[in-house]
Motif scaffolding. Structure first.
Motif, PDB file in Angstrom:
ATOM      1  N   THR A  19       0.827  -1.207   0.000  1.00  0.00           N
ATOM      2  CA  THR A  19       0.000   0.000   0.000  1.00  0.00           C
ATOM      3  C   THR A  19       0.861   1.256   0.000  1.00  0.00           C
ATOM      4  O   THR A  19       0.594   2.208  -0.752  1.00  0.00           O
ATOM      5  CB  THR A  19      -0.936   0.004   1.221  1.00  0.00           C
ATOM      6  OG1 THR A  19      -1.755  -1.176   1.204  1.00  0.00           O
ATOM      7  CG2 THR A  19      -1.839   1.226   1.213  1.00  0.00           C
ATOM      8  N   ARG A  83      -9.734  -4.873   0.300  1.00  0.00           N
ATOM      9  CA  ARG A  83     -10.542  -3.958  -0.510  1.00  0.00           C
ATOM     10  C   ARG A  83     -11.883  -4.564  -0.891  1.00  0.00           C
ATOM     11  O   ARG A  83     -12.876  -3.832  -1.012  1.00  0.00           O
ATOM     12  CB  ARG A  83      -9.738  -3.505  -1.722  1.00  0.00           C
ATOM     13  CG  ARG A  83      -8.559  -2.634  -1.290  1.00  0.00           C
ATOM     14  CD  ARG A  83      -7.656  -2.195  -2.418  1.00  0.00           C
ATOM     15  NE  ARG A  83      -6.543  -1.403  -1.874  1.00  0.00           N
ATOM     16  CZ  ARG A  83      -5.511  -0.987  -2.578  1.00  0.00           C
ATOM     17  NH1 ARG A  83      -5.420  -1.267  -3.874  1.00  0.00           N
ATOM     18  NH2 ARG A  83      -4.548  -0.286  -1.987  1.00  0.00           N
ATOM     19  N   ASP A 133      -9.569   2.811  -4.686  1.00  0.00           N
ATOM     20  CA  ASP A 133      -8.373   1.969  -4.735  1.00  0.00           C
ATOM     21  C   ASP A 133      -8.636   0.746  -5.606  1.00  0.00           C
ATOM     22  O   ASP A 133      -9.705   0.122  -5.506  1.00  0.00           O
ATOM     23  CB  ASP A 133      -7.985   1.502  -3.333  1.00  0.00           C
ATOM     24  CG  ASP A 133      -7.500   2.633  -2.446  1.00  0.00           C
ATOM     25  OD1 ASP A 133      -6.847   3.549  -2.976  1.00  0.00           O
ATOM     26  OD2 ASP A 133      -7.767   2.605  -1.236  1.00  0.00           O
ATOM     27  N   ARG A 163      -9.236   8.610  -6.884  1.00  0.00           N
ATOM     28  CA  ARG A 163      -8.697   7.796  -5.795  1.00  0.00           C
ATOM     29  C   ARG A 163      -8.333   8.691  -4.625  1.00  0.00           C
ATOM     30  O   ARG A 163      -7.666   9.714  -4.807  1.00  0.00           O
ATOM     31  CB  ARG A 163      -7.462   7.029  -6.275  1.00  0.00           C
ATOM     32  CG  ARG A 163      -6.965   6.017  -5.273  1.00  0.00           C
ATOM     33  CD  ARG A 163      -5.786   5.246  -5.821  1.00  0.00           C
ATOM     34  NE  ARG A 163      -5.381   4.206  -4.892  1.00  0.00           N
ATOM     35  CZ  ARG A 163      -4.264   3.513  -4.969  1.00  0.00           C
ATOM     36  NH1 ARG A 163      -3.414   3.743  -5.968  1.00  0.00           N
ATOM     37  NH2 ARG A 163      -3.969   2.590  -4.073  1.00  0.00           N
ATOM     38  N   ARG A 165      -6.897   8.638  -0.643  1.00  0.00           N
ATOM     39  CA  ARG A 165      -6.234   7.823   0.381  1.00  0.00           C
ATOM     40  C   ARG A 165      -7.096   7.726   1.634  1.00  0.00           C
ATOM     41  O   ARG A 165      -7.644   8.737   2.103  1.00  0.00           O
ATOM     42  CB  ARG A 165      -4.872   8.420   0.711  1.00  0.00           C
ATOM     43  CG  ARG A 165      -3.943   7.451   1.425  1.00  0.00           C
ATOM     44  CD  ARG A 165      -2.525   7.982   1.424  1.00  0.00           C
ATOM     45  NE  ARG A 165      -1.596   6.988   1.936  1.00  0.00           N
ATOM     46  CZ  ARG A 165      -0.278   7.160   1.964  1.00  0.00           C
ATOM     47  NH1 ARG A 165       0.243   8.277   1.500  1.00  0.00           N
ATOM     48  NH2 ARG A 165       0.503   6.208   2.436  1.00  0.00           N
TER      49      ARG A 165
END
Length: 232
Positions: A19, A83, A133, A163, A165
């Protein structure tokens, strides 16, 4: 080696390394891992040493840590579990996008491969999680997307948030309140190069939305062709 041969801690480290490298685009230092996992540097050093002996990472003394091919494959399995779990919690159980991370951290270690594939099928084989993600496929493949950091955009750029974070739930709640979520489109009206605050124009709101550049650094975007956002 299989995931089941690893402790939950080792699984977490592999996922963390992958990641972090996704966002930095390169190798990761043990100190970055310690900050991300909120652990003491000595504990991180011990675990990295064990992963190195197991052939899952390469680590030069006082240098960065990189995943080996085997480590990368296992890390992607963990990323897929996490995910998909986040997506399941959001789409099936009604979790908000700032709530999914912690429970997905728990579920990822308990889900069997059979359950994981059932979840994937029930969700329609999604390519992206609630934060945008990419979700690795069962063979470790990833969607082919070329994203750009929001902070690298110029005035007049018409962009789509792609995207964001997910490290800080409070930041996600703040961004959600501004309508800055994956799929939303904006035009950049000020890069914040001198003020430290970017301005984004939303066609829906008809006004500029201020966004601190340190928060904007955690966002990746896609350029949008065609007409600019109204009022930009």
């Amino acid at each position: 080696m299989n995931l089941e041969d690893l402790t939950d801690s080792a699984q977490n480290y592999l996922k963390c390394l992958w990641t972090l490298s996704e966002w930095t685009g390169g190798a990761v230092t043990p100190s970055e891992v310690a900050r991300h996992l909120d652990l003491r540097p000595s504990s991180v050093s011990d675990q990295i040493r064990r992963l190195t002996l197991a052939g899952l990472v390469d680590h030069a003394p006082y240098g960065s840590v990189t995943l080996t091919d085997e480590g990368r494959a296992l890390a992607l399995q963990m990323v897929r579990r996490h995910r998909l779990a986040e997506t399941f919690l959001a789409e099936m159980l009604g979790y908000e996008w700032d709530e999914v991370h912690e429970d997905a951290d728990r579920l990822e270690h308990a889900i069997s491969e059979k359950m994981l594939e059932r979840i994937d099928a029930a969700l329609g084989h999604p390519e992206l999680d609630p934060h945008g993600d990419p979700i690795p496929s069962s063979d470790g493949g990833l969607p082919d997307r070329i994203l750009r950091p929001l902070v690298d955009c110029s005035v007049g750029d018409h962009i789509q948030m792609s995207r964001i974070r997910d490290a800080d739930p409070a930041v996600l709640r703040h961004l959600g309140s501004l309508g800055i979520v994956p799929g939303a489109e904006f035009a950049v009206t000020d890069t914040g190069a001198t003020s430290g605050v970017m301005l984004l124009r939303s066609g829906d709101l008809g006004r500029d939305i201020p966004l601190a550049r340190d928060i904007a650094a955690s966002i990746r975007v896609l350029p949008v062709s065609g007409q600019p956002v109204d009022g930009a």
